[in-house]
Enzyme design. Structure first.
Site, PDB file in Angstrom:
ATOM      1  N   GLU A 158      -3.445   7.767  -3.943  1.00 43.52           N
ATOM      2  CA  GLU A 158      -3.425   6.512  -3.198  1.00 43.52           C
ATOM      3  C   GLU A 158      -3.359   5.343  -4.169  1.00 43.52           C
ATOM      4  O   GLU A 158      -4.157   5.263  -5.106  1.00 43.52           O
ATOM      5  CB  GLU A 158      -4.679   6.411  -2.338  1.00 43.52           C
ATOM      6  CG  GLU A 158      -4.764   5.120  -1.550  1.00 43.52           C
ATOM      7  CD  GLU A 158      -6.110   5.006  -0.861  1.00 43.52           C
ATOM      8  OE1 GLU A 158      -6.121   4.973   0.374  1.00 43.52           O
ATOM      9  OE2 GLU A 158      -7.134   4.951  -1.567  1.00 43.52           O
ATOM     10  N   TYR A 198       0.855  -1.197   0.000  1.00 43.23           N
ATOM     11  CA  TYR A 198       0.000   0.000   0.000  1.00 43.23           C
ATOM     12  C   TYR A 198       0.885   1.240   0.000  1.00 43.23           C
ATOM     13  O   TYR A 198       1.893   1.308   0.715  1.00 43.23           O
ATOM     14  CB  TYR A 198      -0.890   0.016   1.248  1.00 43.23           C
ATOM     15  CG  TYR A 198      -1.666   1.303   1.428  1.00 43.23           C
ATOM     16  CD1 TYR A 198      -2.938   1.449   0.877  1.00 43.23           C
ATOM     17  CD2 TYR A 198      -1.128   2.365   2.145  1.00 43.23           C
ATOM     18  CE1 TYR A 198      -3.651   2.631   1.028  1.00 43.23           C
ATOM     19  CE2 TYR A 198      -1.838   3.553   2.301  1.00 43.23           C
ATOM     20  CZ  TYR A 198      -3.094   3.673   1.744  1.00 43.23           C
ATOM     21  OH  TYR A 198      -3.789   4.855   1.895  1.00 43.23           O
TER      22      TYR A 198
END
Length: 508
Positions: A317, A229
């Site tokens: 993101e 991530y």
């Protein structure tokens, strides 16, 4: 460097995400009217961006070790809102939860009015050197078939393009199940596209009737050997961008922060100096990239940061930020949020905004710089500031009523906007009363009062109107209302206003 436009984006003045408001509404027992979703393109939803500093408030000094940077500010807020905001902001900087019990109030996410389709976000990334899957966009089934052939890939993924999550488990009005399909046969792509394009796709985030699919993305399907991530976002406590990463990707990052906080890594970036090679290398190492992959990942991280600055993003993101068996670091899924105050210098990006999935009334409100979200109640809310609007919806519900909408006037409101806001509210046949709740800081209460009286006369208002005003020029505003001769009910505070609005509906 002038940081004004980047930092002026405010949690209070920007409003909140439609999906979050509808979730709150549902948790309180009333159903929100459907509207468009808000994902830029991802199979998974992850941590929302941290709200930037409040308008006209200088960035706070960094707290002393062990000190809660939110305590001083939040203690000044109303208790329920303060508690909710405290939890929200802590989650957003990926700290582990402090309370074991889960709050019944759904977390709010910062509302960004520009929503891009997945293919648009990935094109922005690709055009700026970020590694993404090869893909084409098709408007027809024949174009999708041709795109699949041109890809010449071992496996192809076909994705319906709508602004809503849960596409993979959605159902089309054509009967086709799933808005995301994998196949090795290009001919199948054409057949599937025929059942996608022009049909409505219903997911957990769309209206019951679904949203019409106008485009599909035909992309190369890559195997992922490992998922991580990565995000870059604005953090008010750090006075600038923060790089956030975890070796555990492909899942909700909030869960990782709660169960394994030691697996959350952060790098504060000096917005003047920019990202350093050492920071990119350290994050790549913390994400678990080894050998040649470490340098490759660091290079992608720097390119993502450069993109972040170039497009005036408040969040970039990537989940998952992964590696393939062939040794490639790829951004498999992306969500990008933009600073809408930077629209004047990001015209090409904002021109891509597709508002066709919004409710017509939301688009009409946007024409007058009003933030409107429809709910299913009967008491219309007319408020300045998203936080105050949210509190107003809550207090109406707590007093036995149901809010009909979320309408945020914003800060620099003009009399004409007040009039247009009343037109929107009175056009809703479900509205049986209107509650005006204004706290005048940069808003002049007298302007609001003049707009209210003009709207009441010209629109021949037929429903009860309760008004609570406080702040700048409040006494002049109260005189305007009391001398208008109009049937306007004044309230001394928010609690009083909510009770009177609910009572006015109960009398009918």
């Amino acid at each position: 460097m002038n940081l004004g436009p980047r930092w002026r984006s405010s949690w209070v003045t920007q409003g909140f995400d439609r999906g979050s408001l509808r979730s709150v509404a549902a948790s309180q027992g009333h159903q929100a009217r459907p509207g468009g979703g808000g994902v830029a393109g991802g199979r998974r939803r992850a941590a929302p961006p941290l709200p930037p500093p409040f308008l006209f408030q200088p960035p706070p000094a960094l707290p002393a070790p062990g000190q809660d940077p939110l305590a001083g500010f939040l203690d000044k807020m109303a208790a329920p809102v303060g508690a909710q905001a405290r939890k929200l902001l802590r989650d957003l900087v990926l700290r582990p939860p402090l309370l074991a019990a889960r709050s019944q109030v759904v977390q709010l996410t910062s509302r960004r009015w520009l929503n891009l389709q997945e293919y648009q976000s990935k094109k922005l990334m690709s055009d700026n050197g970020v590694k993404v899957q090869r893909f084409f966009v098709a408007d027809t089934a024949s174009e999708a078939l041709e795109a699949a052939k041109r890809l010449n890939a071992k496996e192809i993924v076909l994705k319906a393009q709508i602004l809503a999550g849960g596409r993979g488990k959605g159902v089309f009005s054509s009967g086709l199940k799933g808005g995301v399909h994998l196949t090795k046969d290009p001919k199948v792509v054409g057949q599937l596209a025929k059942q996608m394009i022009g049909y409505n796709l219903a997911t957990k985030q769309t209206p019951k009737e679904g949203v019409k699919v106008k485009k599909v993305m035909v992309a190369e399907a890559l195997d992922i050997s490992r998922e991580t991530y990565l995000a870059i976002l604005m953090d008010r406590s750090c006075n600038g961008p923060v790089l956030v990463g975890s070796p555990q990707g492909g899942v909700d990052i909030e869960e990782v922060a709660a169960s394994n906080p030691e697996l959350i890594f952060k790098e504060q970036i000096d917005i003047i100096e920019g990202i350093k090679d050492s920071q990119a290398q350290r994050m790549a190492e913390n994400l678990g990239f080894l050998g040649p992959l470490k340098n490759q990942a660091a290079d992608q991280i720097k390119k993502l940061y450069n993109l972040f600055l170039k497009i005036d993003a408040t969040q970039v993101e990537v989940n998952p930020f992964g590696e393939t068996p062939e040794g490639q670091v790829v951004c498999f899924d992306a969500k990008i949020n933009f600073d809408d105050n930077a629209e004047f210098r990001q015209k090409d990006i904002f021109a891509m905004d597709d508002k066709s999935e919004n409710e017509p009334i939301e688009n009409e409100a946007a024409r007058y710089d009003l933030k409107y979200i429809g709910l299913d109640g009967n008491i219309a809310c007319f408020v300045n500031g998203a936080g105050l609007a949210m509190a107003t919806c809550d207090i109406i519900f707590l007093n036995g009523g149901k809010p009909a909408n979320f309408l945020d006037l914003g800060g620099g409101v003009k009399e004409s906007q007040v009039y247009q806001a009343f037109k929107l509210l009175t056009a809703d046949p479900k509205v049986e009363a209107i509650l005006v709740n204004i706290f005048g800081g940069i808003v002049n209460c007298a302007i609001i009062a003049n707009g209210i009286t003009k709207a009441c006369r010209e629109l021949e208002l037929k429903v009860p109107l309760v008004v609570r005003l406080e702040g700048t020029n409040v006494h002049e505003a109260q005189n305007i209302l009391s001398n208008s001769g109009l049937p306007i009910t004044s309230a001394v505070d928010l609690e009083d206003a909510a009770k009177k609005a609910v009572a006015s509906v109960a009398k009918k």
